[in-house]
Design a protein around this motif. Structure first.
Motif, PDB file in Angstrom:
ATOM      1  N   ILE A  78       0.837  -1.222  -0.105  1.00 34.20           N
ATOM      2  CA  ILE A  78       0.056  -0.001  -0.003  1.00 34.20           C
ATOM      3  C   ILE A  78       1.016   1.348   0.003  1.00 34.20           C
ATOM      4  CG2 ILE A  78      -1.645   1.561   1.483  1.00 34.20           C
ATOM      5  CD1 ILE A  78      -2.732  -1.364   2.304  1.00 34.20           C
ATOM      6  N   SER A  79       1.763   1.138   0.849  1.00 34.00           N
ATOM      7  CA  SER A  79       2.926   2.465   0.938  1.00 34.00           C
ATOM      8  C   SER A  79       3.746   2.562  -0.526  1.00 34.00           C
ATOM      9  CB  SER A  79       3.783   2.249   2.017  1.00 34.00           C
ATOM     10  OG  SER A  79       4.628   1.035   1.867  1.00 34.00           O
ATOM     11  N   PHE A  80       3.976   1.487  -1.298  1.00 38.60           N
ATOM     12  CA  PHE A  80       4.403   1.541  -2.560  1.00 38.60           C
ATOM     13  C   PHE A  80       3.643   2.302  -3.528  1.00 38.60           C
ATOM     14  CE2 PHE A  80       4.324  -0.590  -6.681  1.00 38.60           C
ATOM     15  CZ  PHE A  80       5.196  -0.305  -7.264  1.00 38.60           C
ATOM     16  N   LEU A  81       2.411   2.104  -3.553  1.00 38.63           N
ATOM     17  CA  LEU A  81       1.238   2.373  -4.492  1.00 38.63           C
ATOM     18  C   LEU A  81       1.168   3.953  -4.064  1.00 38.63           C
ATOM     19  CD1 LEU A  81      -1.451  -0.283  -4.788  1.00 38.63           C
ATOM     20  CD2 LEU A  81       0.133   0.173  -6.345  1.00 38.63           C
ATOM     21  N   PHE A  82       1.138   4.254  -2.962  1.00 36.07           N
ATOM     22  CA  PHE A  82       0.547   5.534  -2.440  1.00 36.07           C
ATOM     23  C   PHE A  82       1.901   6.507  -2.814  1.00 36.07           C
ATOM     24  CE2 PHE A  82       1.285   9.001   0.812  1.00 36.07           C
ATOM     25  CZ  PHE A  82       0.114   9.741   0.353  1.00 36.07           C
ATOM     26  N   LEU A  83       3.261   5.955  -2.399  1.00 35.10           N
ATOM     27  CA  LEU A  83       4.463   6.743  -2.806  1.00 35.10           C
ATOM     28  C   LEU A  83       4.733   6.989  -4.005  1.00 35.10           C
ATOM     29  CD1 LEU A  83       6.673   5.399   0.007  1.00 35.10           C
ATOM     30  CD2 LEU A  83       5.770   7.643  -0.081  1.00 35.10           C
ATOM     31  N   SER A  84       4.252   5.925  -4.987  1.00 36.29           N
ATOM     32  CA  SER A  84       4.603   5.987  -6.400  1.00 36.29           C
ATOM     33  C   SER A  84       3.558   7.291  -6.979  1.00 36.29           C
ATOM     34  CB  SER A  84       4.498   4.784  -7.119  1.00 36.29           C
ATOM     35  OG  SER A  84       5.070   3.758  -6.703  1.00 36.29           O
ATOM     36  N   LYS A  85       2.462   7.220  -6.619  1.00 33.23           N
ATOM     37  CA  LYS A  85       1.199   7.809  -7.006  1.00 33.23           C
ATOM     38  C   LYS A  85       1.737   9.644  -6.394  1.00 33.23           C
ATOM     39  CE  LYS A  85      -1.379   5.346  -9.327  1.00 33.23           C
ATOM     40  NZ  LYS A  85      -1.623   5.578 -10.947  1.00 33.23           N
ATOM     41  N   ALA A  86       2.108   9.590  -5.291  1.00 30.96           N
ATOM     42  CA  ALA A  86       2.504  10.971  -4.683  1.00 30.96           C
ATOM     43  C   ALA A  86       3.591  11.479  -5.363  1.00 30.96           C
ATOM     44  CB  ALA A  86       2.834  10.743  -3.227  1.00 30.96           C
ATOM     45  N   ILE A  87       4.631  10.802  -5.740  1.00 29.17           N
ATOM     46  CA  ILE A  87       5.719  11.242  -6.344  1.00 29.17           C
ATOM     47  C   ILE A  87       5.350  11.783  -8.184  1.00 29.17           C
ATOM     48  CG2 ILE A  87       8.104  10.854  -7.398  1.00 29.17           C
ATOM     49  CD1 ILE A  87       8.285   8.919  -4.768  1.00 29.17           C
ATOM     50  N   TYR A  88       4.613  10.730  -8.353  1.00 30.01           N
ATOM     51  CA  TYR A  88       4.239  11.168  -9.939  1.00 30.01           C
ATOM     52  C   TYR A  88       3.434  12.566  -9.953  1.00 30.01           C
ATOM     53  CZ  TYR A  88       2.021  10.329 -14.552  1.00 30.01           C
ATOM     54  OH  TYR A  88       1.871  10.579 -15.947  1.00 30.01           O
ATOM     55  N   ALA A  89       2.688  12.511  -8.939  1.00 32.35           N
ATOM     56  CA  ALA A  89       1.772  13.826  -8.830  1.00 32.35           C
ATOM     57  C   ALA A  89       2.528  15.198  -8.611  1.00 32.35           C
ATOM     58  CB  ALA A  89       0.665  13.587  -7.923  1.00 32.35           C
ATOM     59  N   LEU A  90       3.729  14.931  -7.934  1.00 34.23           N
ATOM     60  CA  LEU A  90       4.417  16.054  -7.449  1.00 34.23           C
ATOM     61  C   LEU A  90       5.272  16.472  -8.730  1.00 34.23           C
ATOM     62  CD1 LEU A  90       5.756  15.227  -4.078  1.00 34.23           C
ATOM     63  CD2 LEU A  90       4.264  17.002  -4.417  1.00 34.23           C
ATOM     64  N   ILE A  91       5.579  15.809  -9.646  1.00 37.32           N
ATOM     65  CA  ILE A  91       6.354  15.749 -10.673  1.00 37.32           C
ATOM     66  C   ILE A  91       5.513  16.317 -11.988  1.00 37.32           C
ATOM     67  CG2 ILE A  91       8.061  14.752 -12.402  1.00 37.32           C
ATOM     68  CD1 ILE A  91       9.204  13.209 -10.075  1.00 37.32           C
ATOM     69  N   HIS A  92       4.291  15.793 -12.018  1.00 43.19           N
ATOM     70  CA  HIS A  92       3.301  16.112 -13.083  1.00 43.19           C
ATOM     71  C   HIS A  92       2.167  16.568 -12.549  1.00 43.19           C
ATOM     72  CE1 HIS A  92       6.060  14.091 -15.997  1.00 43.19           C
ATOM     73  NE2 HIS A  92       6.289  13.044 -15.317  1.00 43.19           N
ATOM     74  N   PRO A  93       2.105  17.726 -11.672  1.00 46.55           N
ATOM     75  CA  PRO A  93       0.708  18.261 -11.194  1.00 46.55           C
ATOM     76  C   PRO A  93      -0.212  18.835 -12.250  1.00 46.55           C
ATOM     77  CG  PRO A  93       2.464  19.753 -11.131  1.00 46.55           C
ATOM     78  CD  PRO A  93       3.156  18.564 -11.688  1.00 46.55           C
TER      79      PRO A  93
END
Length: 404
Positions: A78-93
């Protein structure tokens, strides 16, 4: 107005930081509202604990249980999925601020799975380390009892109030909307806009009361401690309505300012760049087109009622915070809060844009009808508890000890 934090930082510094577009203004002030209420509540609970009005309760905690591998694996995933999405969102807001946000969030596609995996491994490592320290102290499964003071439960209370409050606010808001299909209902239900404050107040009240009684905290003492916290949270939350321009503004105001020292925006405001995109198109938006389509302002200035409510809520908070030291009857402060809450909301609804109903032959908004009920309850409770305090002071009885 600032639909999100990107607008605010650009306006103040001239710097464009796209990832700040993920931080919505209303959500930011909502978080600040719960934070401010938590601080006020914790401070007053500590004061009551020192006075001996509140005591802690014991909680049984299980310790020394071995590491549960399946549970650890699930948490890591779950933390892997969340962090992957969070980092992607920060770089491609820009993707998460567009119509593709829902699809991007639900998809399993990401180019940052390595970063997510690394973050997940770090979190898992610290979880294992914490568990190992516990096993070193308690090598075999056992139960221990811990004394938990009321102020230590503030975090749980705030979270419970936040979740139940948002649900209640959404449900009450939906009773005022005429829907044509179930698709509209579901879309509105899961949207971030559309909240009725009193709905959140009512549901959160009953849910928090259930939690308080479960942990054997004197209800009247807790309600008194919550009174200043709730009104300051309400005021701070209204600032979120103002700075985002979410439609909770007042009626059109074309009258001349009564006092020359008042800034124009505090008397009549056009809410430029409001998050709803309501009004007329601005000739000069003031922001790059990449910021989104928020280049609208109301054609006629309106009363900035969210600011008025913040001012009134702040004054009520200061009053309650001051007189709490003089209240000797537990429960009285909460009923005084209900009176002021009802008055504040009824008055502001007079100049606030709303939908009116016929109630006993009189036109009033849903909030005004509820505010009358809340004021009446507060008035009756204040009279009853104030008479009790006066009588007990006359006979030298400390009613705070009796009501615990």
């Amino acid at each position: 107005m600032y639909p999100n934090l990107r607008f605010a930082i650009y306006d103040m510094t001239g710097m464009d930081i796209p990832m700040l577009g993920l931080v919505q203004s209303y959500g930011l002030f909502l978080a600040l509202a719960f934070l401010s209420s938590g601080i006020a509540l914790a401070q007053d609970l500590k004061r009551r604990e020192k006075l001996g009005l509140l005591k802690g309760t014991t909680t049984i905690i299980k310790v020394g249980e071995p590491i549960h591998i399946p549970k650890m694996v699930i948490r890591s995933f779950i933390s892997f999925l969340f962090l992957s999405k969070a980092i992607y969102a920060l770089i491609h807001p820009e993707i998460y601020m567009s119509s593709q946000a829902k699809e991007a969030f639900l998809s399993f596609e990401t180019n940052y799975w390595m970063a997510g995996l690394l973050g997940s491994c770090i979190m898992t490592y610290f979880n294992v380390r914490t568990k190992q320290k516990e096993l070193k102290e308690y090598p075999t499964p056992t139960t221990i009892t811990k004394l938990v003071l009321p102020h230590e439960r503030v975090g749980d209370i705030v979270i419970i109030a936040a979740v139940s409050g948002l649900i209640g606010a959404k449900l009450l808001y939906m009773t005022e909307v005429d829907y044509n299909s179930w698709e509209q209902v579901l879309s509105d239900l899961f949207s971030g806009s559309g909240l009725a404050v009193y709905g959140g107040f009512i549901l959160a009240f009953f849910v928090v009361v259930f939690y308080i009684r479960k942990h054997k905290i004197p209800l009247s003492q807790m309600l008194d401690a919550c009174a200043p916290a709730m009104i300051i949270a309400y005021g701070v939350g209204r600032l979120g309505c103002h700075f985002s321009g979410d439609g909770d503004w007042g009626d059109p105001n074309i009258a001349a300012k009564p006092f020359s020292f008042l800034p124009d925006w505090l008397w009549s405001y056009h809410y430029p760049n409001n998050v709803l995109g309501e009004g007329v198109l601005l000739q000069d938006c003031g922001y790059p087109s990449s910021f989104g389509n928020f280049c609208y302002a109301l054609e006629t200035g309106v009363y900035p009622t969210p600011v008025f409510e913040f001012i009134m809520a702040s004054l009520i908070f200061l009053f309650l915070w001051q007189i709490r030291h003089k209240i000797k009857t537990s429960g009285l402060l909460f009923f005084i809060y209900l009176m002021f809450n009802g008055i504040e909301r009824f008055v502001i609804e007079i100049i606030r844009i709303n939908k009116d109903y016929q109630v006993f032959g009189v036109e009033m908004s849903q909030a005004q009808f509820i505010s009358i009920i809340i004021f009446t309850i507060g008035l009756l409770g204040t009279i009853l508890f104030l008479r009790t305090q006066i009588n007990n002071e006359k006979w030298g009885v400390d009613i705070t000890k009796l009501t615990n």
